[in-house]
Design a protein around this motif. Structure first.
Motif, PDB file in Angstrom:
ATOM      1  N   SER A  93       0.534  -1.073  -0.165  1.00  0.00           N
ATOM      2  CA  SER A  93       0.123  -0.448   0.397  1.00  0.00           C
ATOM      3  C   SER A  93       1.142   1.416  -0.077  1.00  0.00           C
ATOM      4  CB  SER A  93      -0.793  -0.089   1.148  1.00  0.00           C
ATOM      5  OG  SER A  93      -0.005   0.224   2.274  1.00  0.00           O
ATOM      6  N   ILE A  94       0.159   2.554  -0.706  1.00  0.00           N
ATOM      7  CA  ILE A  94       1.157   3.152  -0.707  1.00  0.00           C
ATOM      8  C   ILE A  94       0.362   4.424  -0.272  1.00  0.00           C
ATOM      9  CG2 ILE A  94       2.125   5.369  -2.700  1.00  0.00           C
ATOM     10  CD1 ILE A  94       3.060   2.494  -3.573  1.00  0.00           C
ATOM     11  N   ASP A  95       0.221   5.987   0.352  1.00  0.00           N
ATOM     12  CA  ASP A  95      -0.911   6.560   0.502  1.00  0.00           C
ATOM     13  C   ASP A  95      -0.112   7.818  -0.729  1.00  0.00           C
ATOM     14  OD1 ASP A  95      -1.171   5.712   2.831  1.00  0.00           O
ATOM     15  OD2 ASP A  95       0.507   6.453   4.377  1.00  0.00           O
ATOM     16  N   GLN A  96      -1.474   8.638  -0.355  1.00  0.00           N
ATOM     17  CA  GLN A  96      -1.550  10.175  -1.005  1.00  0.00           C
ATOM     18  C   GLN A  96      -0.004  10.891  -0.473  1.00  0.00           C
ATOM     19  OE1 GLN A  96      -4.978  11.440  -1.754  1.00  0.00           O
ATOM     20  NE2 GLN A  96      -4.158  13.090  -3.924  1.00  0.00           N
ATOM     21  N   GLY A  97       0.519  10.667  -1.862  1.00  0.00           N
ATOM     22  CA  GLY A  97       1.855  12.043  -1.567  1.00  0.00           C
ATOM     23  C   GLY A  97       2.948  11.323  -1.810  1.00  0.00           C
ATOM     24  N   ASP A  98       2.863   9.847  -1.127  1.00  0.00           N
ATOM     25  CA  ASP A  98       4.005   9.033  -0.889  1.00  0.00           C
ATOM     26  C   ASP A  98       5.149   9.313  -2.368  1.00  0.00           C
ATOM     27  OD1 ASP A  98       4.432   8.312   1.401  1.00  0.00           O
ATOM     28  OD2 ASP A  98       3.241   6.349   1.549  1.00  0.00           O
ATOM     29  N   PHE A  99       6.241   9.390  -1.890  1.00  0.00           N
ATOM     30  CA  PHE A  99       7.181   9.283  -2.974  1.00  0.00           C
ATOM     31  C   PHE A  99       7.498   7.609  -3.036  1.00  0.00           C
ATOM     32  CE2 PHE A  99      11.314   8.941  -4.894  1.00  0.00           C
ATOM     33  CZ  PHE A  99      11.241   9.528  -6.484  1.00  0.00           C
ATOM     34  N   ALA A 100       7.335   6.372  -3.412  1.00  0.00           N
ATOM     35  CA  ALA A 100       7.241   5.176  -3.543  1.00  0.00           C
ATOM     36  C   ALA A 100       8.468   5.102  -4.422  1.00  0.00           C
ATOM     37  CB  ALA A 100       6.220   4.194  -3.372  1.00  0.00           C
ATOM     38  N   ILE A 145      -3.527   9.420 -14.653  1.00  0.00           N
ATOM     39  CA  ILE A 145      -2.749   8.892 -14.210  1.00  0.00           C
ATOM     40  C   ILE A 145      -1.184   9.673 -15.339  1.00  0.00           C
ATOM     41  CG2 ILE A 145      -0.722   6.845 -14.962  1.00  0.00           C
ATOM     42  CD1 ILE A 145      -3.209   6.320 -12.628  1.00  0.00           C
ATOM     43  N   GLY A 146      -0.249  10.129 -14.608  1.00  0.00           N
ATOM     44  CA  GLY A 146       1.008  10.670 -15.616  1.00  0.00           C
ATOM     45  C   GLY A 146       2.311   9.202 -15.666  1.00  0.00           C
ATOM     46  N   PHE A 147       2.273   9.359 -17.761  1.00  0.00           N
ATOM     47  CA  PHE A 147       3.687   8.126 -17.670  1.00  0.00           C
ATOM     48  C   PHE A 147       4.629   9.581 -17.796  1.00  0.00           C
ATOM     49  CE2 PHE A 147      -0.711   5.970 -17.735  1.00  0.00           C
ATOM     50  CZ  PHE A 147      -0.383   5.285 -17.791  1.00  0.00           C
ATOM     51  N   VAL A 148       5.850   8.938 -17.293  1.00  0.00           N
ATOM     52  CA  VAL A 148       7.497   8.770 -17.208  1.00  0.00           C
ATOM     53  C   VAL A 148       8.400   7.424 -17.655  1.00  0.00           C
ATOM     54  CG1 VAL A 148       8.921   9.964 -16.672  1.00  0.00           C
ATOM     55  CG2 VAL A 148       7.428  11.353 -16.454  1.00  0.00           C
ATOM     56  N   ARG A 179       5.313  17.335 -19.142  1.00  0.00           N
ATOM     57  CA  ARG A 179       3.842  16.969 -20.242  1.00  0.00           C
ATOM     58  C   ARG A 179       2.927  16.055 -18.880  1.00  0.00           C
ATOM     59  NH1 ARG A 179       5.157  13.407 -25.135  1.00  0.00           N
ATOM     60  NH2 ARG A 179       6.233  11.736 -23.298  1.00  0.00           N
ATOM     61  N   ALA A 180       3.449  15.047 -17.985  1.00  0.00           N
ATOM     62  CA  ALA A 180       2.620  14.256 -17.206  1.00  0.00           C
ATOM     63  C   ALA A 180       2.228  15.190 -16.289  1.00  0.00           C
ATOM     64  CB  ALA A 180       4.126  12.734 -16.883  1.00  0.00           C
ATOM     65  N   ILE A 181       2.877  16.427 -15.623  1.00  0.00           N
ATOM     66  CA  ILE A 181       2.526  17.014 -14.585  1.00  0.00           C
ATOM     67  C   ILE A 181       1.133  17.808 -15.533  1.00  0.00           C
ATOM     68  CG2 ILE A 181       3.381  18.186 -13.077  1.00  0.00           C
ATOM     69  CD1 ILE A 181       5.731  17.590 -12.570  1.00  0.00           C
ATOM     70  N   ALA A 182       1.332  17.996 -16.849  1.00  0.00           N
ATOM     71  CA  ALA A 182       0.067  19.418 -17.122  1.00  0.00           C
ATOM     72  C   ALA A 182      -0.955  18.854 -17.077  1.00  0.00           C
ATOM     73  CB  ALA A 182       0.673  19.701 -18.435  1.00  0.00           C
ATOM     74  N   LYS A 183      -1.397  17.230 -17.268  1.00  0.00           N
ATOM     75  CA  LYS A 183      -2.313  16.565 -17.057  1.00  0.00           C
ATOM     76  C   LYS A 183      -3.359  16.428 -15.506  1.00  0.00           C
ATOM     77  CE  LYS A 183      -2.886  12.049 -18.355  1.00  0.00           C
ATOM     78  NZ  LYS A 183      -2.319  10.773 -18.909  1.00  0.00           N
ATOM     79  N   ASN A 184      -1.906  16.642 -14.748  1.00  0.00           N
ATOM     80  CA  ASN A 184      -3.177  17.020 -13.393  1.00  0.00           C
ATOM     81  C   ASN A 184      -3.328  15.607 -12.230  1.00  0.00           C
ATOM     82  OD1 ASN A 184      -3.472  18.742 -10.700  1.00  0.00           O
ATOM     83  ND2 ASN A 184      -4.725  19.723 -11.431  1.00  0.00           N
ATOM     84  N   PRO A 185      -2.638  14.655 -12.943  1.00  0.00           N
ATOM     85  CA  PRO A 185      -3.061  13.270 -12.244  1.00  0.00           C
ATOM     86  C   PRO A 185      -2.826  13.136 -11.351  1.00  0.00           C
ATOM     87  CG  PRO A 185      -0.281  13.501 -13.364  1.00  0.00           C
ATOM     88  CD  PRO A 185      -1.153  14.883 -13.102  1.00  0.00           C
ATOM     89  N   LYS A 186      -3.712  12.159 -10.821  1.00  0.00           N
ATOM     90  CA  LYS A 186      -3.788  11.599  -9.555  1.00  0.00           C
ATOM     91  C   LYS A 186      -2.069  10.869  -8.847  1.00  0.00           C
ATOM     92  CE  LYS A 186      -8.046  11.050  -8.633  1.00  0.00           C
ATOM     93  NZ  LYS A 186      -9.512  10.076  -8.927  1.00  0.00           N
ATOM     94  N   LEU A 187      -1.809  10.190 -10.023  1.00  0.00           N
ATOM     95  CA  LEU A 187      -0.695   9.498 -10.310  1.00  0.00           C
ATOM     96  C   LEU A 187      -0.157   9.576 -10.660  1.00  0.00           C
ATOM     97  CD1 LEU A 187       0.541   7.079  -8.481  1.00  0.00           C
ATOM     98  CD2 LEU A 187      -1.063   5.632  -9.680  1.00  0.00           C
ATOM     99  N   LEU A 188       1.612   9.982 -10.889  1.00  0.00           N
ATOM    100  CA  LEU A 188       2.649   9.986 -11.617  1.00  0.00           C
ATOM    101  C   LEU A 188       3.548   8.413 -11.503  1.00  0.00           C
ATOM    102  CD1 LEU A 188       3.735  12.005 -13.557  1.00  0.00           C
ATOM    103  CD2 LEU A 188       5.081  13.040 -11.825  1.00  0.00           C
ATOM    104  N   VAL A 206       1.551  14.753  -5.228  1.00  0.00           N
ATOM    105  CA  VAL A 206       1.338  14.099  -6.679  1.00  0.00           C
ATOM    106  C   VAL A 206       1.784  12.544  -5.657  1.00  0.00           C
ATOM    107  CG1 VAL A 206       1.403  13.490  -8.932  1.00  0.00           C
ATOM    108  CG2 VAL A 206       0.762  15.520  -8.235  1.00  0.00           C
ATOM    109  N   THR A 207       1.242  11.799  -5.757  1.00  0.00           N
ATOM    110  CA  THR A 207       1.549   9.923  -5.621  1.00  0.00           C
ATOM    111  C   THR A 207       2.468  10.262  -6.883  1.00  0.00           C
ATOM    112  OG1 THR A 207       0.048   9.681  -4.495  1.00  0.00           O
ATOM    113  CG2 THR A 207       1.048   7.604  -4.642  1.00  0.00           C
ATOM    114  N   VAL A 208       3.460   9.807  -6.408  1.00  0.00           N
ATOM    115  CA  VAL A 208       5.045   8.961  -7.010  1.00  0.00           C
ATOM    116  C   VAL A 208       6.268   8.197  -7.295  1.00  0.00           C
ATOM    117  CG1 VAL A 208       7.631  10.000  -8.535  1.00  0.00           C
ATOM    118  CG2 VAL A 208       5.631  11.548  -7.614  1.00  0.00           C
ATOM    119  N   VAL A 209       5.765   7.047  -8.672  1.00  0.00           N
ATOM    120  CA  VAL A 209       5.838   5.642  -7.348  1.00  0.00           C
ATOM    121  C   VAL A 209       6.769   5.486  -8.332  1.00  0.00           C
ATOM    122  CG1 VAL A 209       5.486   3.376  -8.050  1.00  0.00           C
ATOM    123  CG2 VAL A 209       3.883   4.487  -6.787  1.00  0.00           C
TER     124      VAL A 209
END
Length: 233
Positions: free
Chosen positions: A29-36, A87-90, A151-160, A190-193
């Motif tokens: 599990s990962i919390d909101q705003g985590d850098f995982a 979702i934002g993808f990099v 480009r990924a951040i501009a989508k204003n995603p919940k998850l990157l 933003v939650t980043v994985v």
């Protein structure tokens, strides 16, 4: 409740007569705003986990909860909308459109989002406002990756979701990119994985998921993440 919860997730691929289990009962599990950080050798199953989280692939069992919704039950149309809006993808390779400028590449993402951020503002955020009208071929690898992140951040995603985002970059540029991703998590919530084979990066993560042979071998919370500037590899 955690922002991301995986419960006994499984994924198998058929290769002719052979069935390969890529993900074998994964829980974390990962919390909101985590850098995982999801770390493991090639073939550990980490990219499969990323593809399942991003709705690019479907699981064969278990639950994948993102923001309270079980995306493992989504049909194709629902998954398309999920990828588009949430979702934002990099990726390791920047996947920029070569005949569009940096700002036009970022605007592409804005056109498919519900609540996009301003393209020029986001380019400024990643330190590229002066390069807005340059084409990808006029940018360095690090600059192209920053455009891809913008480009990924501009989508204003919940998850990157980031798959080996520094894999094609030199050491110092890679560090700058990781700092940018970390700042995005901290400053924008933003939650980043990040998927990586580089175990040194675990020191900067809030949550660490260590994978091997399709299973989670270790999962832990990092009480004192180290700034990326202080990490050596």
């Amino acid at each position: 409740m955690a922002f991301i919860e995986l419960e006994n997730v499984q994924k198998r691929y058929k290769m002719g007569e052979v069935t390969i289990t890529a993900v074998d009962g994964v829980d974390f599990s990962i919390d909101q705003g985590d850098f995982a950080v999801v770390v493991g050798a090639s073939g550990a199953g980490k990219t499969t986990v990323l593809n399942l989280l991003g709705g690019m692939d479907t699981s064969d069992g278990g639950k994948i909860l993102v923001d309270g919704k079980d995306i493992s039950k989504y049909n194709r149309k629902m998954l398309t909308e999920y990828r588009r809006f949430d979702i934002g993808f990099v990726f390791q390779f920047y996947n920029l459109v070569q005949n569009l400028t940096a700002v036009e590449n970022v605007e592409l993402a804005s056109q498919i989002s519900k609540n996009p951020l301003d393209a020029e503002m986001v380019l400024d955020l990643v330190g590229l406002s002066e390069r807005a009208n340059n084409f990808p071929s006029q940018l360095s690898g690090g600059e192209q990756q920053r455009v891809a992140i913008a480009r990924a951040i501009a989508k204003n995603p919940k998850l990157l979701l980031c798959d080996e985002p520094t894999g094609a970059l030199d050491y110092q540029t890679g560090k700058n990119i990781l700092k940018l991703l970390h700042d995005t998590s901290r400053e924008r919530g933003v939650t980043v994985v990040v998927i990586t084979h580089n175990a040194a990066l675990t020191a900067m993560a809030d949550k660490v998921i260590r994978m091997k042979n399709g299973k989670v071998r270790e999962f832990y919370v990092n009480e004192n993440p180290v700034p990326v500037e202080r990490i050596e590899w």
